[in-house]
Design a protein around this motif. Structure first.
Motif, PDB file in Angstrom:
ATOM      1  N   UNK A 191      17.982  49.525  57.578  1.00  0.00           N
ATOM      2  CA  UNK A 191      18.749  48.906  56.502  1.00  0.00           C
ATOM      3  C   UNK A 191      18.351  47.466  56.244  1.00  0.00           C
ATOM      4  N   UNK A 192      18.431  47.108  54.968  1.00  0.00           N
ATOM      5  CA  UNK A 192      18.268  45.707  54.607  1.00  0.00           C
ATOM      6  C   UNK A 192      19.432  44.895  55.169  1.00  0.00           C
ATOM      7  N   UNK A 193      19.162  43.619  55.389  1.00  0.00           N
ATOM      8  CA  UNK A 193      20.177  42.714  55.932  1.00  0.00           C
ATOM      9  C   UNK A 193      20.249  41.464  55.063  1.00  0.00           C
ATOM     10  N   UNK A 194      21.375  40.787  55.142  1.00  0.00           N
ATOM     11  CA  UNK A 194      21.527  39.570  54.357  1.00  0.00           C
ATOM     12  C   UNK A 194      22.305  38.492  55.088  1.00  0.00           C
ATOM     13  N   UNK A 195      22.094  37.270  54.641  1.00  0.00           N
ATOM     14  CA  UNK A 195      22.892  36.126  55.083  1.00  0.00           C
ATOM     15  C   UNK A 195      23.673  35.580  53.888  1.00  0.00           C
ATOM     16  N   UNK A 196      24.910  35.224  54.139  1.00  0.00           N
ATOM     17  CA  UNK A 196      25.782  34.643  53.141  1.00  0.00           C
ATOM     18  C   UNK A 196      26.475  33.442  53.758  1.00  0.00           C
ATOM     19  N   UNK A 197      27.085  32.622  52.912  1.00  0.00           N
ATOM     20  CA  UNK A 197      27.865  31.512  53.450  1.00  0.00           C
ATOM     21  C   UNK A 197      29.063  31.251  52.544  1.00  0.00           C
ATOM     22  N   UNK A 198      30.081  30.651  53.139  1.00  0.00           N
ATOM     23  CA  UNK A 198      31.270  30.301  52.382  1.00  0.00           C
ATOM     24  C   UNK A 198      31.763  28.938  52.832  1.00  0.00           C
ATOM     25  N   UNK A 199      31.765  28.011  51.894  1.00  0.00           N
ATOM     26  CA  UNK A 199      32.281  26.674  52.151  1.00  0.00           C
ATOM     27  C   UNK A 199      33.764  26.637  51.796  1.00  0.00           C
ATOM     28  N   UNK A 200      34.506  25.704  52.378  1.00  0.00           N
ATOM     29  CA  UNK A 200      35.941  25.613  52.094  1.00  0.00           C
ATOM     30  C   UNK A 200      36.200  25.471  50.602  1.00  0.00           C
ATOM     31  N   UNK A 201      37.091  26.305  50.085  1.00  0.00           N
ATOM     32  CA  UNK A 201      37.462  26.228  48.686  1.00  0.00           C
ATOM     33  C   UNK A 201      36.456  26.824  47.727  1.00  0.00           C
ATOM     34  N   UNK A 202      35.397  27.427  48.269  1.00  0.00           N
ATOM     35  CA  UNK A 202      34.358  28.008  47.403  1.00  0.00           C
ATOM     36  C   UNK A 202      34.220  29.492  47.671  1.00  0.00           C
ATOM     37  N   UNK A 203      33.606  30.185  46.724  1.00  0.00           N
ATOM     38  CA  UNK A 203      33.357  31.602  46.898  1.00  0.00           C
ATOM     39  C   UNK A 203      32.182  31.825  47.842  1.00  0.00           C
ATOM     40  N   UNK A 204      32.166  33.009  48.418  1.00  0.00           N
ATOM     41  CA  UNK A 204      31.050  33.362  49.264  1.00  0.00           C
ATOM     42  C   UNK A 204      29.760  33.390  48.446  1.00  0.00           C
ATOM     43  N   UNK A 205      28.701  32.883  49.048  1.00  0.00           N
ATOM     44  CA  UNK A 205      27.424  32.691  48.350  1.00  0.00           C
ATOM     45  C   UNK A 205      26.312  33.431  49.069  1.00  0.00           C
ATOM     46  N   UNK A 206      25.514  34.159  48.314  1.00  0.00           N
ATOM     47  CA  UNK A 206      24.315  34.799  48.870  1.00  0.00           C
ATOM     48  C   UNK A 206      23.293  33.735  49.240  1.00  0.00           C
ATOM     49  N   UNK A 207      22.692  33.889  50.419  1.00  0.00           N
ATOM     50  CA  UNK A 207      21.673  32.945  50.886  1.00  0.00           C
ATOM     51  C   UNK A 207      20.302  33.605  50.912  1.00  0.00           C
ATOM     52  N   UNK A 208      20.201  34.727  51.592  1.00  0.00           N
ATOM     53  CA  UNK A 208      18.897  35.354  51.776  1.00  0.00           C
ATOM     54  C   UNK A 208      19.086  36.811  52.165  1.00  0.00           C
ATOM     55  N   UNK A 209      18.051  37.596  51.916  1.00  0.00           N
ATOM     56  CA  UNK A 209      18.064  39.000  52.322  1.00  0.00           C
ATOM     57  C   UNK A 209      16.668  39.411  52.739  1.00  0.00           C
ATOM     58  N   UNK A 210      16.621  40.491  53.513  1.00  0.00           N
ATOM     59  CA  UNK A 210      15.348  40.972  54.018  1.00  0.00           C
ATOM     60  C   UNK A 210      15.398  42.493  54.058  1.00  0.00           C
ATOM     61  N   UNK A 211      14.295  43.121  53.641  1.00  0.00           N
ATOM     62  CA  UNK A 211      14.235  44.574  53.645  1.00  0.00           C
ATOM     63  C   UNK A 211      14.102  45.113  55.060  1.00  0.00           C
ATOM     64  N   UNK A 212      14.220  46.422  55.189  1.00  0.00           N
ATOM     65  CA  UNK A 212      14.258  47.046  56.509  1.00  0.00           C
ATOM     66  C   UNK A 212      13.043  46.703  57.356  1.00  0.00           C
ATOM     67  N   UNK A 213      11.885  46.580  56.717  1.00  0.00           N
ATOM     68  CA  UNK A 213      10.647  46.347  57.451  1.00  0.00           C
ATOM     69  C   UNK A 213      10.436  44.895  57.818  1.00  0.00           C
ATOM     70  N   UNK A 214      11.148  44.016  57.146  1.00  0.00           N
ATOM     71  CA  UNK A 214      10.919  42.594  57.354  1.00  0.00           C
ATOM     72  C   UNK A 214       9.812  42.029  56.492  1.00  0.00           C
ATOM     73  N   UNK A 215       9.175  42.866  55.687  1.00  0.00           N
ATOM     74  CA  UNK A 215       8.009  42.425  54.921  1.00  0.00           C
ATOM     75  C   UNK A 215       8.373  41.785  53.592  1.00  0.00           C
ATOM     76  N   UNK A 216       9.579  42.027  53.116  1.00  0.00           N
ATOM     77  CA  UNK A 216       9.998  41.475  51.830  1.00  0.00           C
ATOM     78  C   UNK A 216      11.291  40.690  52.020  1.00  0.00           C
ATOM     79  N   UNK A 217      11.290  39.486  51.501  1.00  0.00           N
ATOM     80  CA  UNK A 217      12.449  38.617  51.639  1.00  0.00           C
ATOM     81  C   UNK A 217      12.870  38.039  50.292  1.00  0.00           C
ATOM     82  N   UNK A 218      14.103  37.611  50.213  1.00  0.00           N
ATOM     83  CA  UNK A 218      14.689  37.074  48.992  1.00  0.00           C
ATOM     84  C   UNK A 218      15.543  35.861  49.359  1.00  0.00           C
TER      85      UNK A 218
END
Length: 123
Positions: free
Chosen positions: A32-59
């Motif tokens: 499965x692909x995986x992702x990192x997100x973050x949420x600062x106080x008073x703000x909505x959760x934000x997408x940071x980065x994602x990576x495909x199952x193989x690790x070869x493609x990142x966003x």
């Protein structure tokens, strides 16, 4: 059941670096692909980065592009996020999440989340 445990957060000065880890268990991590997100106080959760199952493609979100590197070690069932040149605006709780697909797209659904790790960047 799926379990995701983040670690590596902390207090760092602006310009510093941190490496976040996410230990996964309870499912076939390498499928499965995986992702990192973050949420600062008073703000909505934000997408940071994602990576495909193989690790070869990142966003990356524009806010971290060039400063963040997402990677994974499928043998260790672990996801990483290296953050460099940290800024005070990077202060947030950082979460890892698992997608329901092997590949990431902007419409990907992330079904399971960790508890988060706090990153605080002082100016």
């Amino acid at each position: 059941q799926v379990q995701l445990v983040e670690s590596g957060g902390g207090l760092v000065q602006a310009g510093g670096s941190l490496r976040l880890s996410c230990a996964a268990s309870g499912y076939t991590f390498s499928s499965y692909a995986m992702g990192w997100f973050r949420q600062a106080p008073g703000k909505e959760r934000e997408f940071i980065a994602a990576i495909n199952w193989s690790g070869l493609t990142t966003y990356y979100a524009d806010s971290v592009k060039g400063r963040a590197t997402i990677s994974r070690d499928n043998a260790k069932n672990t996801l990483y996020l290296q953050m460099n040149s940290l800024k005070p605006e990077d202060t947030a709780v950082y979460y890892c999440a698992v997608s329901r697909s092997p590949t990431y797209s902007s419409g990907s659904y992330f079904g399971s989340w960790g508890q988060g790790t706090q990153v605080t960047v002082s100016s």
